[in-house]
Design a protein around this motif. Structure first.
Motif, PDB file in Angstrom:
ATOM      1  N   PHE A 228       1.038  -1.377  -0.012  1.00  0.00           N
ATOM      2  CA  PHE A 228      -0.044   0.065   0.163  1.00  0.00           C
ATOM      3  C   PHE A 228       0.970   1.234  -0.001  1.00  0.00           C
ATOM      4  O   PHE A 228       0.856   2.245  -0.925  1.00  0.00           O
ATOM      5  CB  PHE A 228      -0.803  -0.021   1.272  1.00  0.00           C
ATOM      6  N   GLY A 229       1.884   1.351   1.014  1.00  0.00           N
ATOM      7  CA  GLY A 229       2.682   2.538   1.068  1.00  0.00           C
ATOM      8  C   GLY A 229       3.821   2.669  -0.230  1.00  0.00           C
ATOM      9  O   GLY A 229       3.552   3.553  -0.613  1.00  0.00           O
TER      10      GLY A 229
ATOM     11  N   LEU B 110       1.673   3.791  -3.235  1.00  0.00           N
ATOM     12  CA  LEU B 110       1.319   5.366  -3.151  1.00  0.00           C
ATOM     13  C   LEU B 110       2.253   6.381  -3.394  1.00  0.00           C
ATOM     14  O   LEU B 110       2.418   7.311  -4.071  1.00  0.00           O
ATOM     15  CB  LEU B 110       0.526   5.747  -1.668  1.00  0.00           C
ATOM     16  N   ILE B 111       3.467   6.116  -2.633  1.00  0.00           N
ATOM     17  CA  ILE B 111       4.780   6.743  -2.542  1.00  0.00           C
ATOM     18  C   ILE B 111       5.172   6.756  -3.963  1.00  0.00           C
ATOM     19  O   ILE B 111       5.808   7.798  -4.437  1.00  0.00           O
ATOM     20  CB  ILE B 111       5.843   6.113  -1.429  1.00  0.00           C
TER      21      ILE B 111
ATOM     22  N   LEU C 165       3.068   8.849  -6.218  1.00  0.00           N
ATOM     23  CA  LEU C 165       3.406  10.296  -6.040  1.00  0.00           C
ATOM     24  C   LEU C 165       4.754  10.760  -6.365  1.00  0.00           C
ATOM     25  O   LEU C 165       4.839  11.720  -7.083  1.00  0.00           O
ATOM     26  CB  LEU C 165       3.624  10.638  -4.386  1.00  0.00           C
TER      27      LEU C 165
END
Lengths: 540, 540
Positions: A357-358, A361-362, A365
């Motif tokens: 998940f992290g 998302l990162i 970004l």
């Protein structure tokens, strides 16, 4: 751009610890050529079907990369940064853009939630790997070409894996005399001890390092000469020191000579704040608006050890904890491929991959921001910390009578040290020259040039009842401050050798973080600090 | 509901390893009373301001908890589940609900992104802790009351922390004779070796366990009698066996007698599929629609060791890898508070907290679904695996001539073993009784009752050139299959003692996963498998 790069690092494989040497290589390695082959049906792994992942899309609203101004001047003139500091009260004003990661994207090169949430990304999402490689190449510019980047779950995990990969139990690790306590806590149980090296305004001293290695006597010391160094060269924790290129070259050359591996834990690299200039003399900065502003910014920063690492003896630890958020639990190693392979195996049997998940998302970004956008974000972030550093030191200078002085001994030799005295009893009255001369210094500090912390030395010899060694004065003052509503980091916590603290018992220390509190609270905290310290020393 | 619970577990602190014993307790522990006090300004930690976290909100579209039918009958009648298996092609049909985690929520009890992304959640988000405690209480119903739940980053991390917390180098770990290879790979480098215990259709045999412990001779074995067991009691990896309550009681009592800590690695708990029934005799299931359907479902499952753990000697490892997604990198320990405290310290110096992005999304999903919704999701997921297990075994029965048989020796003693022979050359022709009798078995298996895998035993004594020990037959067949487009898990990989495989060299093994491939590919893979195995044994 790196035409001078060496083609290959030297073989450093003999540095690998017994434990790491015996870590299994992936037993299916020889079989892996079949795994990804088109048309091959794999029924080998224990992978759930992505149809059973309950998230069909995850998304985020992310701040735009130019959310924060790049210079303090810009901030002061507009004051528009204020709502960002107190973002909670007016988040609607923030400019954000939407990013989204679908389980099954339409284009194969997009970040793919079904892949990010599956097993098998121990080396990181391909898009993240690509970004990091480019980032390291452009920002840190390693001196050799075949370096490897490998994700980990934050620098604590990173260091823990490096230590077990390079050190056998009963060995020593070279480190600054004041250092990050968790780094030592993670290796102490396996019998690895710190070998403290004296510091000055740039952090670790090269002459002390040389002397320690040159004069090493295994019989006296009881452990072999250390072959691993743990160092925080920028925004040194707790001192806030920044090490420049020439000091790094000196230390690197000594490490070549004595065959030491340098583990560079560098979470504060982008929080380089420069020299503190008192408010009265501070000149508004004019932010560069030239086309090459981002690359000029990178050039202005003290470089990584990687820049001079022609032998591949540096293991660099990077983290998103300070640049995105601590809860990212994502960072990466940059090191030679021989170490990287062992570090990857260590990850496989502990944390496996960072959270999908992290990671997704990162990664998305960073893809949205692109390299230039991320550098712009980091510039803005650095300016925020510079503003915070300046604000907090300004507060200290408001509350105390602070005199600059040049230290001639101890860990601040050669530094512009700020020595703090109590202010005259009331604003209007003027102390006589004699009473000024008789005043005793309460504490001193060197304004940090990077990072999140101010490191205070409390001069307990000014304490009325100070006599022989009284080890509890530091904690007595700590408790008095805490009771009054201000909690600081107690100094003893940061000593590499708690039994034999670098400054003996004469002085106490506090580490004060200016990274998190709201500015009002920083002001209030310095006022409480001034009152309690004044009462404690009872200078009236 | 647990009126019979014991108030306290016995003190098991002497099981803690030397390494874990020397792990620092948090040095700021005595000071922590000031940290959360209202009005206290903390400048102690190195925390960035949440204003600098670039995400203002993260969100997800999540499947509703009743996305999958709770029984195969329901699936077969409507076929609506088909699009879920092939979700990629028609994701628009999925019914989802929106969940969102703002950086600064309006209500203090809501999941808070600014907290999830900050340092200091090593024990997990408070909302997640609350959910897990309630979940463990209702699903696993531990036999003592003061157990602790503590998050980790997946069972590999969990086991790695447990092993270093309970074992000293040079010790042994009791485990099934066939086991999960990464569990051994993580402890082998520190000199911890597997002590294999024989298996039957319920997994580890209690009589073999007793015999091993009873007859332990440190001088012969070279290591002290083991005091830690690593076991996968449900959906045993690789065999797929499920251990019921009475066997667990037998093993638990032996562990009490010989003072052994049971580490229960239980990722497949909710993938309990029950007995395989051949297609012809399969009766459509009628899903329960009573109000207490979810609690009746929980009662129908083989229980955790926690249910009988009146002494607190079980460390249970749970993970979201199989129930949400492997990329969650989130799971939790359930164990006595003494072990939990040491496991938390181990986490602080390695992985720290699980990723805040994943933690907050999963926590919000569980909050939205609620306990009943999550159980409903798990029931649906279990039915999917049952359907997949049935489908794959049906395929094997289609491709081979399979005869049921009862094993009287080896690890399948007492099981209904399926023995596979080649089919008659053509569908129409009938083999003479004599040629049927002369046929040799190709492989055999016991249909798994839980988990993701079918464990095949290949009878290489049927191989024409089989003579003396030929260790490469397994890999020869593996390569032939891979060349033809099917990759399986090679059996040697799963032997607790690779040097002395439980079935010797007579038999080879493959672990086949039915968890991930699309159903068409499972069908195709069994057809390829039938062709290659037929050619390999050259039965014509």
């Amino acid at each position: 751009m790196n035409s001078e790069k060496k083609e290959n690092a030297i073989d450093l494989s003999y540095h690998i610890s017994d434990l790491a040497r015996s870590r299994q290589t992936s037993p299916l390695k020889g079989l892996s050529k079949y795994m990804g082959r088109p048309g091959v049906i794999s029924l080998a792994g224990g992978l759930p079907s992505a149809a059973y992942f309950p998230f069909s899309t995850i998304s985020g609203e992310a701040l735009v990369s130019e959310s924060f101004p790049v210079s303090v001047a810009e901030q002061s003139s507009s004051l528009s940064w204020l709502w960002k500091i107190f973002g909670a009260s007016s988040p609607s004003k923030e400019k954000t853009s939407h990013l989204s990661i679908p389980k099954y994207p339409s284009r194969p090169d997009e970040v793919n939630l079904s892949a990010a949430l599956q097993y098998g990304t121990a080396t990181g999402l391909p898009q993240l790997q690509g970004f990091l490689k480019d980032f390291v190449d452009r920002v840190y510019q390693p001196a050799y070409s075949d370096y490897t980047t490998l994700v980990h779950t934050g620098n604590t995990d990173g260091w823990s894996r490096v230590a077990s990969t390079l050190c056998n139990p009963g060995e020593g690790i070279l480190t600054e005399e004041w250092t990050y306590p968790s780094a030592l806590a993670s290796v102490a149980p396996v019998g690895i001890q710190a070998v403290p090296i004296a510091m000055d305004k740039e952090g670790m001293r090269s002459d002390s390092l040389r002397a320690t290695l040159e004069q090493w006597d295994e019989k006296v010391r009881g452990i072999p000469r250390p072959h691993v160094m743990y160092t925080v060269p920028i925004g040194q924790n707790p001192s806030g020191a920044t090490m420049g290129l020439s000091r790094k070259k000196e230390i690197y050359d000594i490490c070549v000579e004595y065959d030491v591996i340098i583990v560079e834990d560098d979470p504060y690299f982008f929080l380089q704040e420069g020299q503190y200039i008192p408010k009265a003399r501070r000149v508004p900065e004019v932010p560069s608006t030239t086309l090459d502003a981002e690359s000029r910014y990178i050039s202005s920063l003290a470089p990584s050890y990687l820049r001079i690492d022609y032998q591949g003896r540096v293991v660099r630890l990077d983290t998103f904890s300070k640049t995105i958020a601590p809860g990212s639990r994502l960072g990466w190693f940059t090191c030679n491929p021989v170490f990287a392979e062992r570090l990857e195996r260590a990850g496989e049997v502990s944390t496996q991959a960072p959270c999908g998940f992290g990671q997704s998302l990162i990664t998305q970004l960073l893809i949205n921001w692109k390299y230039d956008g991320y550098i712009r974000w980091l510039r803005g972030l650095g300016a925020q910390y510079k503003m915070r550093r300046d604000y907090f030191i300004d507060c200290l200078l408001d509350e105390f009578d602070v005199k600059p002085s040049v230290a001639t001994e101890g860990c601040w030799t050669g530094c512009d040290v700020y020595v703090a005295f109590s202010k005259p009893p009331s604003q209007g009255s003027v102390m006589s020259e004699k009473s000024v001369a008789l005043r005793k210094p309460l504490f001193s500090f060197v304004p940090p040039t990077s990072g999140m912390f101010v490191w205070l030395k409390i001069h307990f010899q000014s304490y009325p009842s100070y006599g022989d060694r009284d080890e509890t004065l530091e904690m007595k003052l700590w408790v008095a401050l805490a009771e009054a509503g201000v909690v600081l980091g107690p100094g003893w916590f940061f000593a590499a050798d708690i039994e034999d603290s670098p400054d003996g018992a004469r002085d106490g220390h506090f580490r004060i973080s200016f990274s998190n509190a709201e500015l009002d609270d920083l002001k209030k905290a310095t006022q409480i600090f001034a009152r309690i310290v004044g009462e404690f020393f009872d200078t009236s």
